[in-house]
Motif scaffolding. Structure first.
Motif, PDB file in Angstrom:
ATOM      1  N   PRO A   1       0.810  -1.225   0.000  1.00 35.05           N
ATOM      2  CA  PRO A   1       0.000   0.000   0.000  1.00 35.05           C
ATOM      3  C   PRO A   1       0.841   1.273   0.000  1.00 35.05           C
ATOM      4  CG  PRO A   1      -0.972  -1.613   1.472  1.00 35.05           C
ATOM      5  CD  PRO A   1       0.354  -2.180   1.037  1.00 35.05           C
ATOM      6  N   ARG A   2       1.909   1.297   0.783  1.00 34.31           N
ATOM      7  CA  ARG A   2       2.748   2.500   0.846  1.00 34.31           C
ATOM      8  C   ARG A   2       3.464   2.744  -0.479  1.00 34.31           C
ATOM      9  NH1 ARG A   2       4.488   5.457   5.054  1.00 34.31           N
ATOM     10  NH2 ARG A   2       3.656   3.906   6.509  1.00 34.31           N
ATOM     11  N   GLU A   3       3.997   1.687  -1.078  1.00 28.87           N
ATOM     12  CA  GLU A   3       4.645   1.829  -2.385  1.00 28.87           C
ATOM     13  C   GLU A   3       3.648   2.358  -3.413  1.00 28.87           C
ATOM     14  OE1 GLU A   3       7.922  -1.833  -2.212  1.00 28.87           O
ATOM     15  OE2 GLU A   3       5.876  -2.191  -2.939  1.00 28.87           O
ATOM     16  N   HIS A   4       2.470   1.787  -3.397  1.00 23.47           N
ATOM     17  CA  HIS A   4       1.423   2.209  -4.332  1.00 23.47           C
ATOM     18  C   HIS A   4       1.160   3.708  -4.222  1.00 23.47           C
ATOM     19  CE1 HIS A   4      -2.752   3.283  -5.213  1.00 23.47           C
ATOM     20  NE2 HIS A   4      -2.729   2.350  -6.151  1.00 23.47           N
TER      21      HIS A   4
ATOM     22  N   ALA B   1       1.085   9.041  -6.391  1.00 22.13           N
ATOM     23  CA  ALA B   1       1.151  10.474  -6.104  1.00 22.13           C
ATOM     24  C   ALA B   1       1.905  11.187  -7.215  1.00 22.13           C
ATOM     25  CB  ALA B   1       1.836  10.720  -4.763  1.00 22.13           C
ATOM     26  N   SER B   2       2.923  10.528  -7.746  1.00 27.36           N
ATOM     27  CA  SER B   2       3.771  11.119  -8.777  1.00 27.36           C
ATOM     28  C   SER B   2       3.136  11.080 -10.157  1.00 27.36           C
ATOM     29  CB  SER B   2       5.122  10.389  -8.805  1.00 27.36           C
ATOM     30  OG  SER B   2       5.941  10.886  -9.840  1.00 27.36           O
ATOM     31  N   VAL B   3       2.626   9.919 -10.555  1.00 29.38           N
ATOM     32  CA  VAL B   3       2.231   9.739 -11.955  1.00 29.38           C
ATOM     33  C   VAL B   3       0.727   9.841 -12.199  1.00 29.38           C
ATOM     34  CG1 VAL B   3       4.271   8.353 -12.468  1.00 29.38           C
ATOM     35  CG2 VAL B   3       2.154   7.214 -11.732  1.00 29.38           C
ATOM     36  N   SER B   4      -0.057  10.008 -11.148  1.00 26.78           N
ATOM     37  CA  SER B   4      -1.503  10.131 -11.328  1.00 26.78           C
ATOM     38  C   SER B   4      -2.090  11.292 -10.532  1.00 26.78           C
ATOM     39  CB  SER B   4      -2.195   8.824 -10.916  1.00 26.78           C
ATOM     40  OG  SER B   4      -3.597   8.943 -11.008  1.00 26.78           O
TER      41      SER B   4
ATOM     42  N   LEU C   1       1.848  16.008  -1.343  1.00 26.09           N
ATOM     43  CA  LEU C   1       2.568  17.236  -0.992  1.00 26.09           C
ATOM     44  C   LEU C   1       4.053  17.120  -1.327  1.00 26.09           C
ATOM     45  CD1 LEU C   1       0.927  18.226   2.412  1.00 26.09           C
ATOM     46  CD2 LEU C   1       0.881  19.556   0.282  1.00 26.09           C
ATOM     47  N   THR C   2       4.626  15.950  -1.092  1.00 25.10           N
ATOM     48  CA  THR C   2       6.038  15.735  -1.431  1.00 25.10           C
ATOM     49  C   THR C   2       6.264  15.917  -2.928  1.00 25.10           C
ATOM     50  OG1 THR C   2       6.387  14.220   0.421  1.00 25.10           O
ATOM     51  CG2 THR C   2       7.917  14.054  -1.428  1.00 25.10           C
ATOM     52  N   GLU C   3       5.387  15.323  -3.733  1.00 27.45           N
ATOM     53  CA  GLU C   3       5.521  15.448  -5.184  1.00 27.45           C
ATOM     54  C   GLU C   3       5.251  16.877  -5.646  1.00 27.45           C
ATOM     55  OE1 GLU C   3       6.730  13.252  -7.167  1.00 27.45           O
ATOM     56  OE2 GLU C   3       6.871  11.725  -5.599  1.00 27.45           O
ATOM     57  N   LEU C   4       4.295  17.540  -5.026  1.00 23.71           N
ATOM     58  CA  LEU C   4       3.977  18.920  -5.399  1.00 23.71           C
ATOM     59  C   LEU C   4       5.146  19.852  -5.088  1.00 23.71           C
ATOM     60  CD1 LEU C   4       1.916  20.945  -6.468  1.00 23.71           C
ATOM     61  CD2 LEU C   4       0.965  21.099  -4.155  1.00 23.71           C
TER      62      LEU C   4
END
Length: 243
Positions: A120-123, A128-131, A188-191
């Motif tokens: 779940p965490r990997e998902h 978050a990055s690609v979708s 938020l990390t990706e943003l």
């Protein structure tokens, strides 16, 4: 929900914020042998909700996420081959029996999907990055333009590039509100990383640094071409068997 007791497999397809309430309503009707899975776009929050709602029946829940969304929603948007050649990510729990995981996987394979496995965490970090970030950006751009005093003029001349970039801004606001909040930390990390990239691009533009701009554009073009090539290869129909 009474009919659930007669079913072998139940698929939950609803905004992720509704997961706990729906599973709590299902729980009293779950008989041994019934497997529940979901199609939610976030998984850590869904698993947490499932543990609260199902309690000692958590082993009957196999989390999943089909990677084949469209910007339209509702039964009228259904298409028969939506999952053909597309990925479905299962984020199985340690409590899940191998046979139950396979039952869910087999159902998706029957729709033409290809099964992948993540935690779940990997998902949630990946998507978050690609979708999730791309959806946020598409919504933000369209909202920004729509608020301008000359929005009608801008939209009048928006063409295929704008349409392609913003297609996903036509998706369900309720669903993407829930997804954004459910995956808040990873998003938020990706943003933040994307905002740093924009800051760097702005600096290149302000400095008139064409070489730096071209380097970013070229790297992006190359990466996208490789990605498209890989996707096309993965989703290509199998060659007919030769006698």
């Amino acid at each position: 929900f009474g009919l659930v007791s007669a079913l072998g497999l139940v698929l939950l397809a609803a905004p992720v914020a509704q997961t706990e309430a729906i599973l709590a309503a299902l729980a009293p009707h779950l008989r041994p042998g019934t497997v529940v899975t979901d199609a939610g776009s976030t998984k850590t929050d869904v698993v947490t909700a499932a543990r609260r709602a199902l309690g000692d029946k958590i082993a009957q829940f196999v989390p999943g996420h089909p990677i084949a969304g469209r910007e339209t929603n509702g039964p009228d948007a259904a298409i028969a081959n939506l999952y053909a050649g597309k990925k479905v990510v299962l984020t199985a729990l340690e409590e899940n029996a191998a046979g139950d995981i396979e039952r869910v996987a087999a159902a998706w394979r029957a729709c033409g999907a290809v099964i992948h496995r993540l935690t779940p965490r990997e998902h949630d970090k990946v998507f978050a990055s690609v979708s999730h970030l791309p959806h946020l950006l598409a919504y933000a751009l369209v909202d920004d333009i729509a608020k301008k005093p000359h929005a009608d003029l801008l939209f009048q001349y928006a063409a295929s590039g704008f349409r392609d970039f913003t297609r996903i801004a036509g998706s369900s606001p309720e669903m993407w509100r829930d997804i954004s909040l459910a995956n808040q930390a990873a998003l938020l990390t990706e943003l933040d990383a994307y905002m740093a990239q924009l800051t760097a691009l702005r600096a290149h533009l302000a400095a008139g640094d064409g070489a730096a701009l071209e380097q970013v554009y070229s790297n992006a073009q190359r990466a996208r071409h490789l990605w498209i090539k890989a996707i096309e290869a993965a989703e290509a129909p199998p060659s007919p068997d030769k006698e």
